[in-house]
Design a protein around this motif. Structure first.
Motif, mmCIF file in Angstrom:
data_model
loop_
_atom_site.group_PDB
_atom_site.id
_atom_site.type_symbol
_atom_site.label_atom_id
_atom_site.label_comp_id
_atom_site.label_asym_id
_atom_site.label_seq_id
_atom_site.Cartn_x
_atom_site.Cartn_y
_atom_site.Cartn_z
ATOM 1 N N GLN A 88 34.895 46.641 34.863
ATOM 2 C CA GLN A 88 35.248 45.289 35.282
ATOM 3 C C GLN A 88 36.498 45.330 36.159
ATOM 4 O O GLN A 88 37.441 46.076 35.868
ATOM 5 N N THR A 89 36.513 44.521 37.206
ATOM 6 C CA THR A 89 37.691 44.464 38.077
ATOM 7 C C THR A 89 37.892 43.037 38.567
ATOM 8 O O THR A 89 36.921 42.332 38.841
ATOM 9 N N PRO A 90 39.153 42.554 38.650
ATOM 10 C CA PRO A 90 39.399 41.197 39.142
ATOM 11 C C PRO A 90 39.164 41.117 40.644
ATOM 12 O O PRO A 90 39.528 42.030 41.393
ATOM 13 N N SER A 92 39.979 38.518 43.622
ATOM 14 C CA SER A 92 40.720 37.304 43.964
ATOM 15 C C SER A 92 40.042 36.535 45.094
ATOM 16 O O SER A 92 39.493 37.124 46.028
ATOM 17 N N GLN A 119 40.710 33.774 40.447
ATOM 18 C CA GLN A 119 39.891 34.949 40.699
ATOM 19 C C GLN A 119 38.682 34.924 39.783
ATOM 20 O O GLN A 119 38.560 34.071 38.897
ATOM 21 N N THR A 121 35.813 37.833 37.723
ATOM 22 C CA THR A 121 35.697 39.216 37.285
ATOM 23 C C THR A 121 34.376 39.773 37.783
ATOM 24 O O THR A 121 33.319 39.173 37.573
ATOM 25 N N THR A 123 31.790 43.049 37.635
ATOM 26 C CA THR A 123 31.442 44.287 36.945
ATOM 27 C C THR A 123 30.627 45.133 37.908
ATOM 28 O O THR A 123 29.530 44.746 38.313
ATOM 29 N N GLU A 140 34.939 31.356 36.252
ATOM 30 C CA GLU A 140 35.642 30.549 35.247
ATOM 31 C C GLU A 140 34.961 29.195 35.120
ATOM 32 O O GLU A 140 34.791 28.471 36.101
ATOM 33 N N HIS A 165 36.937 33.371 32.790
ATOM 34 C CA HIS A 165 36.334 34.349 33.695
ATOM 35 C C HIS A 165 36.482 35.786 33.216
ATOM 36 O O HIS A 165 36.126 36.734 33.930
ATOM 37 N N TRP A 166 36.997 36.000 32.000
ATOM 38 C CA TRP A 166 37.138 37.364 31.494
ATOM 39 C C TRP A 166 35.828 37.833 30.870
ATOM 40 O O TRP A 166 35.054 37.044 30.329
ATOM 41 N N SER A 167 35.626 39.127 30.904
ATOM 42 C CA SER A 167 34.466 39.702 30.231
ATOM 43 C C SER A 167 34.712 39.740 28.730
ATOM 44 O O SER A 167 35.849 39.699 28.265
ATOM 45 N N ASN A 244 36.519 50.535 43.579
ATOM 46 C CA ASN A 244 37.266 49.300 43.327
ATOM 47 C C ASN A 244 38.257 49.014 44.451
ATOM 48 O O ASN A 244 38.388 47.878 44.923
#
Length: 334
Positions: A88-90, A92, A119, A121, A123, A140, A165-167, A244
């Motif tokens: 997982q990576t943010p 923006s 932002q 997330t 994957t 989000e 918006h987080w995993s 990434n």
């Protein structure tokens, strides 16, 4: 600067057939020269610090990581197409640069987009052979209305949402079931392998994907897992090492091009340079950002060498192809 050039004569830019390339190095050089000439100004940039790791601990972690991969690869005869890494990576909405010119000694240095936490997330999933799988994009929100509307994403994308918006555990399993397992199943058929041929999934120790439920889901789909050593993803996570960063650079380039175009448009309409106001509100950026993400998929998918390079830098290629130093049974007693 690019927006001003575009407003006056875009044909001098390299991308329009001209000679002028407003590169990152060019921008830094201009800012440094301006800083030297302006007594009260200095180059400023945002920085992040990496936690230092003792060389001995790093080497021990590398050998342990490689042994696990080597053992599973040989035990289950896992082909490179079925050695996968996901992360997982943010991502923006506003991807600004890190350098600007500001007063010497200033404690607060404003930059376009800096400090704005809006932002999503993403994957990402890649294979050791160089495949880039469809992305999971976590927005989000609390309902499907939080997803970008009217945008056509490539087949296989998993668009979803959480309140922040987080995993989490549910989203990890969703990604496994909607993206990874279908790919693994199709690849087994393509390679004429048995339905129970093992695939190897390499991922970090984020708590949402180190649960019994995730472990059982992976095992029930004839996959085995290897954890990236804790707090060492910048050394051993293939995605962290190449893809990434390339993805964020791609999005930064798209944002800067869009921002420059908006500046040029306002200048052409007669707006004074110092009065230019460009909205980066979520309602404006979400559909634009979504189109960039759709383009990002093709951009990375067409760079198999970049993907493979990540596995090489993480020591996974070495683990698979070379004989490793045998494990010392008395290592812990020294």
């Amino acid at each position: 600067a690019k927006g001003i050039v575009m407003a006056n004569d875009r044909t001098i830019l390299v991308e329009h057939g001209g000679y002028l390339s407003l590169s990152y190095d060019w921008g830094r050089n201009v800012l440094y020269r301006m800083a030297r000439e302006g007594k009260k100004m200095a180059m400023r940039m945002a920085t992040t610090a990496k936690i230092p790791v003792a060389p001995g601990l790093l080497q021990e972690a590398k050998l342990s990581f490689q042994r696990k991969i080597k053992t599973l690869k040989e035990k289950y005869s896992v082909p490179e197409d079925l050695i996968l890494n996901f992360d997982q990576t943010p991502l923006s909405y506003v991807s600004s640069g890190s350098h600007t010119l500001h007063n010497k000694g200033a404690k607060s240095v404003p930059l376009v987009g800096k400090g704005k936490k809006k932002q999503i997330t993403g994957t990402f999933t890649v294979t050791m052979s160089g495949n880039f799988l469809p992305m999971q994009l976590i927005y989000e929100g609390k309902t499907p209305r939080s997803l970008p509307q009217g945008i056509t994403f490539p087949d296989g994308f998993n668009l979803t949402f959480t309140p922040n918006h987080w995993s989490n555990e549910d989203k990890v399993i969703e990604h496994l079931e909607k993206v990874i397992f279908p790919f693994v199943t199709e690849k087994r058929k393509e390679l004429e392998l048995a339905d129970n041929q093992k695939a190897m999934l390499i991922f970090d120790v984020f708590k949402g994907q180190k649960t019994d439920r995730v472990h059982n889901t992976i095992a029930n789909n004839n996959c085995v897992s290897v954890f990236v050593p804790a707090n060492m993803t910048n050394y051993f996570q293939p995605l962290d090492l190449t893809v990434n960063g390339a993805a964020k650079q791609f999005l930064k380039g798209k944002f800067q091009e869009w921002y420059a175009t908006e500046i040029a448009s306002q200048v052409n309409e007669g707006v004074d340079v110092y009065s230019i106001d460009i909205s980066t509100k979520l309602s404006v950026m979400k559909p634009i950002h979504a189109r960039w993400l759709a383009g990002l998929y093709d951009h990375i998918r067409n760079k198999p060498d970049l993907i493979r390079k990540g596995f090489e830098m993480a020591g996974i290629v070495e683990a698979v192809n070379k004989e490793l130093e045998p494990e010392d049974p008395f290592e812990d007693l020294v």
